[in-house]
Write a protein that holds these residues in place. Sequence first.
Motif, PDB file in Angstrom:
ATOM      1  N   ALA A  39       0.835  -1.207   0.000  1.00  0.00           N
ATOM      2  CA  ALA A  39       0.000   0.000   0.000  1.00  0.00           C
ATOM      3  C   ALA A  39       0.870   1.258   0.000  1.00  0.00           C
ATOM      4  CB  ALA A  39      -0.943  -0.010   1.192  1.00  0.00           C
ATOM      5  N   ALA A  40       1.941   1.244   0.780  1.00  0.00           N
ATOM      6  CA  ALA A  40       2.843   2.398   0.840  1.00  0.00           C
ATOM      7  C   ALA A  40       3.558   2.605  -0.493  1.00  0.00           C
ATOM      8  CB  ALA A  40       3.858   2.219   1.969  1.00  0.00           C
ATOM      9  N   VAL A  41       3.964   1.519  -1.133  1.00  0.00           N
ATOM     10  CA  VAL A  41       4.616   1.611  -2.447  1.00  0.00           C
ATOM     11  C   VAL A  41       3.646   2.202  -3.463  1.00  0.00           C
ATOM     12  CG1 VAL A  41       5.543   0.238  -4.366  1.00  0.00           C
ATOM     13  CG2 VAL A  41       6.324  -0.195  -2.019  1.00  0.00           C
ATOM     14  N   HIS A  42       2.399   1.766  -3.424  1.00  0.00           N
ATOM     15  CA  HIS A  42       1.383   2.293  -4.339  1.00  0.00           C
ATOM     16  C   HIS A  42       1.235   3.807  -4.160  1.00  0.00           C
ATOM     17  CE1 HIS A  42      -2.217   2.256  -6.822  1.00  0.00           C
ATOM     18  NE2 HIS A  42      -2.817   2.984  -5.880  1.00  0.00           N
ATOM     19  N   LEU A  43       1.128   4.250  -2.913  1.00  0.00           N
ATOM     20  CA  LEU A  43       1.026   5.689  -2.627  1.00  0.00           C
ATOM     21  C   LEU A  43       2.290   6.436  -3.041  1.00  0.00           C
ATOM     22  CD1 LEU A  43      -0.679   5.921   0.889  1.00  0.00           C
ATOM     23  CD2 LEU A  43      -1.488   6.926  -1.245  1.00  0.00           C
ATOM     24  N   ALA A  44       3.443   5.845  -2.752  1.00  0.00           N
ATOM     25  CA  ALA A  44       4.717   6.485  -3.089  1.00  0.00           C
ATOM     26  C   ALA A  44       4.828   6.705  -4.595  1.00  0.00           C
ATOM     27  CB  ALA A  44       5.886   5.641  -2.586  1.00  0.00           C
ATOM     28  N   LYS A  45       4.378   5.746  -5.362  1.00  0.00           N
ATOM     29  CA  LYS A  45       4.441   5.869  -6.819  1.00  0.00           C
ATOM     30  C   LYS A  45       3.567   7.032  -7.293  1.00  0.00           C
ATOM     31  CE  LYS A  45       4.857   3.080 -10.897  1.00  0.00           C
ATOM     32  NZ  LYS A  45       6.289   2.850 -10.967  1.00  0.00           N
ATOM     33  N   GLN A  46       2.368   7.120  -6.732  1.00  0.00           N
ATOM     34  CA  GLN A  46       1.449   8.204  -7.098  1.00  0.00           C
ATOM     35  C   GLN A  46       1.992   9.572  -6.705  1.00  0.00           C
ATOM     36  OE1 GLN A  46      -2.150   7.085  -5.039  1.00  0.00           O
ATOM     37  NE2 GLN A  46      -2.987   6.097  -6.865  1.00  0.00           N
ATOM     38  N   GLU A  47       2.659   9.637  -5.567  1.00  0.00           N
ATOM     39  CA  GLU A  47       3.106  10.921  -5.019  1.00  0.00           C
ATOM     40  C   GLU A  47       4.586  11.215  -5.277  1.00  0.00           C
ATOM     41  OE1 GLU A  47       1.823  11.187  -0.947  1.00  0.00           O
ATOM     42  OE2 GLU A  47      -0.207  10.542  -1.474  1.00  0.00           O
ATOM     43  N   LYS A  48       5.232  10.344  -6.068  1.00  0.00           N
ATOM     44  CA  LYS A  48       6.651  10.510  -6.401  1.00  0.00           C
ATOM     45  C   LYS A  48       7.522  10.605  -5.151  1.00  0.00           C
ATOM     46  CE  LYS A  48       5.759  12.682 -10.884  1.00  0.00           C
ATOM     47  NZ  LYS A  48       4.567  11.976 -11.124  1.00  0.00           N
ATOM     48  N   LYS A  49       7.311   9.629  -4.258  1.00  0.00           N
ATOM     49  CA  LYS A  49       8.058   9.539  -3.004  1.00  0.00           C
ATOM     50  C   LYS A  49       8.786   8.205  -2.939  1.00  0.00           C
ATOM     51  CE  LYS A  49       4.728  12.114  -0.155  1.00  0.00           C
ATOM     52  NZ  LYS A  49       3.874  12.010   1.057  1.00  0.00           N
ATOM     53  N   HIS A  50       9.522   8.012  -1.885  1.00  0.00           N
ATOM     54  CA  HIS A  50      10.102   6.726  -1.543  1.00  0.00           C
ATOM     55  C   HIS A  50       9.355   6.185  -0.330  1.00  0.00           C
ATOM     56  CE1 HIS A  50      14.234   7.451  -3.632  1.00  0.00           C
ATOM     57  NE2 HIS A  50      13.280   7.105  -4.474  1.00  0.00           N
ATOM     58  N   VAL A  51       9.660   4.957   0.036  1.00  0.00           N
ATOM     59  CA  VAL A  51       9.061   4.327   1.208  1.00  0.00           C
ATOM     60  C   VAL A  51      10.167   4.124   2.237  1.00  0.00           C
ATOM     61  CG1 VAL A  51       7.884   2.268   2.095  1.00  0.00           C
ATOM     62  CG2 VAL A  51       7.300   3.165  -0.179  1.00  0.00           C
ATOM     63  N   LEU A  52       9.894   4.522   3.461  1.00  0.00           N
ATOM     64  CA  LEU A  52      10.833   4.286   4.561  1.00  0.00           C
ATOM     65  C   LEU A  52      10.214   3.257   5.486  1.00  0.00           C
ATOM     66  CD1 LEU A  52      13.449   5.016   6.116  1.00  0.00           C
ATOM     67  CD2 LEU A  52      12.051   6.654   7.401  1.00  0.00           C
ATOM     68  N   ALA A  82       7.054  14.931   3.139  1.00  0.00           N
ATOM     69  CA  ALA A  82       7.207  15.390   1.761  1.00  0.00           C
ATOM     70  C   ALA A  82       7.888  14.363   0.858  1.00  0.00           C
ATOM     71  CB  ALA A  82       8.005  16.693   1.736  1.00  0.00           C
ATOM     72  N   ASN A  83       8.676  13.463   1.435  1.00  0.00           N
ATOM     73  CA  ASN A  83       9.516  12.587   0.618  1.00  0.00           C
ATOM     74  C   ASN A  83       9.307  11.093   0.800  1.00  0.00           C
ATOM     75  OD1 ASN A  83      11.603  14.463  -0.766  1.00  0.00           O
ATOM     76  ND2 ASN A  83      11.394  15.246   1.316  1.00  0.00           N
ATOM     77  N   LEU A 118      12.828   2.010   0.154  1.00  0.00           N
ATOM     78  CA  LEU A 118      12.362   1.434  -1.107  1.00  0.00           C
ATOM     79  C   LEU A 118      12.061   2.577  -2.065  1.00  0.00           C
ATOM     80  CD1 LEU A 118       9.682  -1.065   0.317  1.00  0.00           C
ATOM     81  CD2 LEU A 118      12.112  -1.508  -0.088  1.00  0.00           C
ATOM     82  N   ASP A 119      12.301   2.339  -3.352  1.00  0.00           N
ATOM     83  CA  ASP A 119      11.905   3.363  -4.316  1.00  0.00           C
ATOM     84  C   ASP A 119      10.407   3.226  -4.608  1.00  0.00           C
ATOM     85  OD1 ASP A 119      11.600   1.267  -6.186  1.00  0.00           O
ATOM     86  OD2 ASP A 119      13.397   1.802  -7.301  1.00  0.00           O
TER      87      ASP A 119
END
Length: 163
Positions: A39-52, A82-83, A118-119
């Motif tokens: 779920a976090a990866v999915h959001l990160a992709k949409q928001e151009k972020k990474h996952v910590l 933000a990231n 994670l990217d």
Amino acid sequence: MIKQVLGTLGVFLVILQAFGQEKKPLYNPSANAKQDIAAAVHLAKQEKKHVLLQIGGNWCVWCLRFNELVTTNDTLSRFLKANYEVVHVNYSKENKNEAVLADLGFPQRFGFPVFVVLDADGKRIHTQNSAYLEEGKGHSPKKVLEFLENWSPKALDPKRYVK
């Protein structure tokens, strides 16, 4: 006399309220870490972020100290929001998340807390031993910010380095 009674009553009410508010644990042993990460990866992709991934447990004082730092320090909190999409991955006797940690390259070898970045595609790009971020009886805000900056999407954007 009345002031003393009212003062004592006030102190008693504050203590009672503090004990009455049960704190939600940071790490949830029954959480499905694989689903939470997806779920976090999915959001990160949409928001151009990474996952910590913050891996640890409620039993780990250093894990709780780190979380306290990054949630109460305005600079760190803003930078994280933000990231990064943040996931707290539990490691405890109730749930060691062994399959998830195996997929991440066994980050528990560094102790706890341990951080995995994670990217936006879910690929592991860094594992951080938290000992390098420590200072005294906690984590250094300066070192933590430097770590977060160095593994942020902006820092890894090839356009920054190509003329």
